[in-house]
Design a protein around this motif. Structure first.
Motif, PDB file in Angstrom:
ATOM      1  N   LEU A   1     -27.388 -45.542 -31.440  1.00 43.61           N
ATOM      2  CA  LEU A   1     -28.235 -46.683 -31.107  1.00 43.61           C
ATOM      3  C   LEU A   1     -28.901 -47.187 -32.383  1.00 43.61           C
ATOM      4  N   VAL A   2     -28.822 -48.485 -32.601  1.00 43.34           N
ATOM      5  CA  VAL A   2     -29.409 -49.088 -33.795  1.00 43.34           C
ATOM      6  C   VAL A   2     -29.976 -50.455 -33.432  1.00 43.34           C
ATOM      7  N   GLN A   3     -30.990 -50.865 -34.140  1.00 45.34           N
ATOM      8  CA  GLN A   3     -31.556 -52.191 -33.918  1.00 45.34           C
ATOM      9  C   GLN A   3     -30.699 -53.252 -34.587  1.00 45.34           C
ATOM     10  N   ALA A   4     -30.781 -54.449 -34.067  1.00 42.63           N
ATOM     11  CA  ALA A   4     -30.053 -55.563 -34.665  1.00 42.63           C
ATOM     12  C   ALA A   4     -30.431 -55.690 -36.144  1.00 42.63           C
ATOM     13  N   GLY A   5     -29.406 -55.928 -36.959  1.00 37.31           N
ATOM     14  CA  GLY A   5     -29.611 -55.990 -38.396  1.00 37.31           C
ATOM     15  C   GLY A   5     -29.386 -54.674 -39.107  1.00 37.31           C
ATOM     16  N   GLY A   6     -29.292 -53.612 -38.348  1.00 39.72           N
ATOM     17  CA  GLY A   6     -29.105 -52.295 -38.928  1.00 39.72           C
ATOM     18  C   GLY A   6     -27.655 -51.991 -39.254  1.00 39.72           C
ATOM     19  N   SER A   7     -27.420 -50.764 -39.694  1.00 38.66           N
ATOM     20  CA  SER A   7     -26.086 -50.343 -40.130  1.00 38.66           C
ATOM     21  C   SER A   7     -25.705 -49.000 -39.507  1.00 38.66           C
ATOM     22  N   LEU A   8     -24.420 -48.819 -39.353  1.00 39.98           N
ATOM     23  CA  LEU A   8     -23.847 -47.547 -38.941  1.00 39.98           C
ATOM     24  C   LEU A   8     -22.521 -47.379 -39.667  1.00 39.98           C
ATOM     25  N   ARG A   9     -22.132 -46.115 -39.867  1.00 38.06           N
ATOM     26  CA  ARG A   9     -20.806 -45.854 -40.404  1.00 38.06           C
ATOM     27  C   ARG A   9     -20.066 -44.912 -39.465  1.00 38.06           C
ATOM     28  N   LEU A  10     -18.955 -45.393 -38.959  1.00 38.40           N
ATOM     29  CA  LEU A  10     -18.101 -44.577 -38.113  1.00 38.40           C
ATOM     30  C   LEU A  10     -17.076 -43.842 -38.991  1.00 38.40           C
ATOM     31  N   SER A  11     -16.797 -42.619 -38.610  1.00 34.38           N
ATOM     32  CA  SER A  11     -15.760 -41.835 -39.273  1.00 34.38           C
ATOM     33  C   SER A  11     -14.706 -41.445 -38.251  1.00 34.38           C
ATOM     34  N   CYS A  12     -13.496 -41.349 -38.715  1.00 39.96           N
ATOM     35  CA  CYS A  12     -12.385 -40.931 -37.866  1.00 39.96           C
ATOM     36  C   CYS A  12     -11.597 -39.887 -38.657  1.00 39.96           C
ATOM     37  N   VAL A  13     -11.688 -38.649 -38.203  1.00 38.88           N
ATOM     38  CA  VAL A  13     -10.999 -37.553 -38.883  1.00 38.88           C
ATOM     39  C   VAL A  13      -9.715 -37.240 -38.131  1.00 38.88           C
ATOM     40  N   ALA A  14      -8.640 -37.127 -38.879  1.00 39.56           N
ATOM     41  CA  ALA A  14      -7.329 -36.875 -38.286  1.00 39.56           C
ATOM     42  C   ALA A  14      -6.880 -35.442 -38.527  1.00 39.56           C
ATOM     43  N   SER A  15      -6.149 -34.920 -37.554  1.00 38.96           N
ATOM     44  CA  SER A  15      -5.596 -33.579 -37.698  1.00 38.96           C
ATOM     45  C   SER A  15      -4.376 -33.577 -38.590  1.00 38.96           C
ATOM     46  N   GLU A  16      -3.799 -34.762 -38.776  1.00 34.69           N
ATOM     47  CA  GLU A  16      -2.570 -34.906 -39.541  1.00 34.69           C
ATOM     48  C   GLU A  16      -2.846 -34.810 -41.035  1.00 34.69           C
ATOM     49  N   ARG A  17      -2.164 -33.853 -41.712  1.00 33.27           N
ATOM     50  CA  ARG A  17      -2.377 -33.659 -43.141  1.00 33.27           C
ATOM     51  C   ARG A  17      -1.764 -34.775 -43.967  1.00 33.27           C
ATOM     52  N   THR A  18      -0.832 -35.512 -43.375  1.00 30.80           N
ATOM     53  CA  THR A  18      -0.213 -36.620 -44.107  1.00 30.80           C
ATOM     54  C   THR A  18      -0.688 -37.950 -43.542  1.00 30.80           C
ATOM     55  N   LEU A  19      -2.001 -38.085 -43.392  1.00 31.42           N
ATOM     56  CA  LEU A  19      -2.544 -39.329 -42.861  1.00 31.42           C
ATOM     57  C   LEU A  19      -2.128 -40.516 -43.697  1.00 31.42           C
ATOM     58  N   SER A  20      -1.782 -40.279 -44.953  1.00 25.77           N
ATOM     59  CA  SER A  20      -1.363 -41.366 -45.834  1.00 25.77           C
ATOM     60  C   SER A  20      -0.093 -42.038 -45.347  1.00 25.77           C
ATOM     61  N   ALA A  21       0.570 -41.455 -44.378  1.00 23.86           N
ATOM     62  CA  ALA A  21       1.783 -42.060 -43.831  1.00 23.86           C
ATOM     63  C   ALA A  21       1.499 -42.941 -42.618  1.00 23.86           C
TER      64      ALA A  21
END
Length: 129
Positions: free
Chosen positions: A11-31
């Motif tokens: 939850l954040v107020q208007a004008g604020g910031s958030l950073r979402l992260s997405c971690v993958a189980s795949e070691r070759t995410l570069s593909a």
């Protein structure tokens, strides 16, 4: 099978910031080409941002251009969505998605959910006015 786990919502107020992260189980995410989608309350899920497998190209829906930034760190198997100047209309469940790149130099960013093979469980972002 690639497993994706999002975090960073809240939850954040208007004008604020958030950073979402997405971690993958795949070691070759570069593909994989990665995408971020969101589903506002009572609406369909839609494309927000995407990034090519090597990170050289990004794409955004018009409503977030200049406010959101997608990036990736393949060494950490992680994709990020930095969200600044948040608005109440950004309230939604945010999902990251992955699909194999067609080639090492594939510069295509897919904007249709049906193009992606793997999805995270979603992270709620609520922006109060």
């Amino acid at each position: 099978q690639v497993q994706l786990v999002e975090s960073g919502g809240g939850l954040v107020q208007a004008g604020g910031s958030l950073r979402l992260s997405c971690v993958a189980s795949e070691r070759t995410l570069s593909a994989y080409v990665m995408g971020w989608f969101r589903q506002p309350p009572g609406k369909e899920r839609g494309f927000v941002a995407g990034i090519t497998s090597r990170g050289g190209t990004t794409r955004y829906v018009d409503s977030v251009k200049g406010r959101f930034t997608v990036s990736r760190d393949n060494a950490k198997n992680t994709v990020y969505l930095q969200m600044n100047s948040l608005k109440p209309e950004d309230t939604a469940v945010y999902y990251c998605a992955a699909r194999p790149a067609r080639s090492y130099s594939d510069s295509t960013i897919y904007t249709e959910g049906s193009e992606y093979n793997y999805w995270g469980q979603g992270s709620q972002v609520t922006v109060s006015s």
